[in-house]
Design an enzyme around this catalytic site. Structure first.
Site, PDB file in Angstrom:
ATOM      1  N   LYS A  63       0.842  -1.212   0.000  1.00 58.88           N
ATOM      2  CA  LYS A  63       0.000   0.000   0.000  1.00 58.88           C
ATOM      3  C   LYS A  63       0.874   1.260   0.000  1.00 58.88           C
ATOM      4  CE  LYS A  63      -0.340  -0.379   5.024  1.00 58.88           C
ATOM      5  NZ  LYS A  63      -1.167  -0.833   6.149  1.00 58.88           N
ATOM      6  N   TYR A 299      15.302  30.505   6.069  1.00 63.39           N
ATOM      7  CA  TYR A 299      14.115  31.175   6.606  1.00 63.39           C
ATOM      8  C   TYR A 299      14.194  31.316   8.121  1.00 63.39           C
ATOM      9  CZ  TYR A 299      11.707  30.542   2.154  1.00 63.39           C
ATOM     10  OH  TYR A 299      11.337  30.582   0.838  1.00 63.39           O
ATOM     11  N   MET A 347      10.998  24.366   1.283  1.00 63.58           N
ATOM     12  CA  MET A 347      10.160  23.509   0.445  1.00 63.58           C
ATOM     13  C   MET A 347      10.998  22.684  -0.538  1.00 63.58           C
ATOM     14  SD  MET A 347       6.878  24.534  -1.892  1.00 63.58           S
ATOM     15  CE  MET A 347       5.937  25.346  -0.630  1.00 63.58           C
TER      16      MET A 347
HETATM   17  C1  PLP Z   1      -0.292  -1.849   6.770  1.00 65.71           C
HETATM   18  C2  PLP Z   1      -0.861  -3.125   7.249  1.00 65.71           C
HETATM   19  C3  PLP Z   1      -0.034  -4.240   7.494  1.00 65.71           C
HETATM   20  C4  PLP Z   1       1.485  -4.176   7.403  1.00 65.71           C
HETATM   21  O1  PLP Z   1       2.017  -3.636   8.589  1.00 65.71           O
HETATM   22  P1  PLP Z   1       3.598  -3.559   8.877  1.00 65.71           P
HETATM   23  O2  PLP Z   1       3.704  -3.142  10.274  1.00 65.71           O
HETATM   24  O3  PLP Z   1       4.159  -2.532   7.932  1.00 65.71           O
HETATM   25  O4  PLP Z   1       4.152  -4.908   8.616  1.00 65.71           O
HETATM   26  C5  PLP Z   1      -0.645  -5.435   7.839  1.00 65.71           C
HETATM   27  N1  PLP Z   1      -1.990  -5.517   7.971  1.00 65.71           N
HETATM   28  C6  PLP Z   1      -2.815  -4.478   7.762  1.00 65.71           C
HETATM   29  C7  PLP Z   1      -4.281  -4.643   7.934  1.00 65.71           C
HETATM   30  C8  PLP Z   1      -2.281  -3.242   7.409  1.00 65.71           C
HETATM   31  O5  PLP Z   1      -3.100  -2.198   7.227  1.00 65.71           O
END
Ligand code: PLP
Length: 406
Positions: A63, A299, A347
């Site tokens: 993800k 800045y 930035m």
């Molecule tokens: C993001 C996520 C994981 C992975 O977690 P890590 O700590 O990065 O291994 C596993 N299960 C779910 C439901 C997640 O949202």
């Protein structure tokens, strides 16, 4: 003199050494970039797969664009290394992987709530996570209309208090959903609330094992009480922390993100697993200058030189994913030597004090994160300094930083 409209932008630039450069193709390493070692991901995947053993599936969680590494790159490398399935947060992330030609099982970890989203999920063969009866019924209707079984995983809340059926209802709901004609209930899972800072830095054990223990017991209780004709029901619970700390949490599959990318949930986690960080963040120095003592830099003049100094301006800033909260706290490596960042991170740029390493020239490259020779700068260091977590540090590198896969 030509005026602008007469300049042909597909012209080649002839450099002083006689070589030509195509102006239409920009060099990803001209300013700042992320380097991703896909072999490291592949090896990490193999190491994790060996660690969990033959009877457990490995889901690579890709993800947030593969935690900032590039979802397609990471997914392909993880599968090469032996990962069995992929996990994404959103429908769009799943569709992107399908379009890239990945045809393994993909679980959407986030909640899809309406029939358009669930229809897309069905169409693209993405497995939705179901946390309520309403969505299960939508899936069943969609399955019926499309003359196929809608494959889903059901989620149960064992103490995270986020997605998932209430434990008290899950038994009843499970039977209801399992009996729906056009649903194939392929998995049941839960998520651990303890992922990082609850691991003790000295013993590497969970500080609050009692809570993970409660979640484990609750999950086992749920599994004992549900009845299904599907003997291949995939039961899963563990994230990286759970996977690495206790094999009782593995069940039929583990879902790993952070460890796949080469990091342990806490820094200095003692482990025999030789996971290798896959990401480097690099930036080019665009200007080197000498300044007097007592000069304000950047800045707000947050930093004033304490001596006659040599400064280097690097072409990377908070719009590239380096949090402004790190201003004046981090160092970058050049040839394995650390140089401190000074003044407020802007930035698009930040300044380094290179007085101690005065041979540095404009055009040279700094490593802000990752390995440079013997030096390693970890996202844990950044997150400790900025009140964040490594997960957030990694997924901040997006939008503007080109990715170079090595
Ligand atoms: C993001 C996520 C994981 C992975 O977690 P890590 O700590 O990065 O291994 C596993 N299960 C779910 C439901 C997640 O949202």
């Amino acid at each position: 003199m030509k005026n602008m409209s007469e300049i042909n932008r597909s012209d080649k630039l002839v450099t002083s050494d006689g070589t030509t450069k195509d102006l239409m193709r920009s060099d990803p390493c001209s300013r700042a970039w992320v380097e991703v070692d896909s072999k490291a991901i592949e090896n990490n995947s193999r190491i994790l797969k060996d660690f969990i053993g033959q009877d457990c599936l490995l889901m690579a969680v890709v993800k947030a664009d593969g935690y900032g590494h590039g979802a397609e790159t990471v997914a392909k490398a993880a599968l090469l290394g032996g990962a069995d399935r992929l996990g994404v947060a959103t429908l769009e992330e799943g569709i992107e992987l399908r379009k890239a030609g990945l045809d393994c099982q993909i679980l959407v970890l986030g909640n899809l709530i309406n029939s358009e989203q669930l229809f897309s999920s069905l169409k693209w063969d993405l497995i939705p996570t179901i946390s309520s009866i309403r969505e299960a019924i939508i899936c069943n209707n969609l399955g019926e209309r499309n003359d196929r079984k809608f494959v889903i995983h059901l989620k149960v809340d064992t103490g995270m208090t986020r997605l998932g059926f209430d434990c008290n209802q899950v038994q009843e709901m499970f039977s209801k959903i399992d009996s729906l004609e056009n649903i194939s209930l392929a998995g049941i899972y839960s998520h651990l609330a303890i992922a990082d800072k609850d691991l003790d830095k000295k013993t590497e054990q969970l500080i609050n094992p009692s809570f993970t223990e409660i979640q484990l017991t609750t999950f086992e209780e749920v599994l004992k009480n549900i009845h299904t004709s599907n003997k291949y029901l995939c039961r899963h619970l563990a994230n990286s922390a759970g996977t690495l700390s206790d094999s009782r949490l593995h069940f039929d599959m583990v879902r790993v993100g952070l460890s796949l990318y080469g990091y342990f949930p806490i820094n200095n986690f003692k482990s025999d697993l030789n996971l290798k960080p896959a990401l480097k963040v690099k930036a080019r120095i665009t200007l080197v200058r000498n300044v007097e003592k007592g000069v304000g830099v950047g800045y707000g003049h947050c930093f004033k030189t304490q001596r006659k100094s040599k400064l280097a301006v690097a072409a990377i800033g908070y719009a590239d994913g380096v949090s402004r909260a790190l201003s004046g706290k981090i160092s970058a490596s050049i040839g394995g030597v650390l140089v401190p960042q000074v003044g407020a991170i802007a930035m698009d740029q930040m300044v380094f004090d290179i007085t101690e390493k005065s041979d540095i020239k404009a055009g040279q490259v700094l490593t802000l994160l990752g390995t440079d020779g013997e030096t390693f700068i970890s996202p844990h260091e950044w997150s400790d300094l900025s009140g964040s977590i490594p997960w957030e540090v990694l997924c901040s590198f997006r939008n503007r930083l080109p990715r170079v896969v090595t």
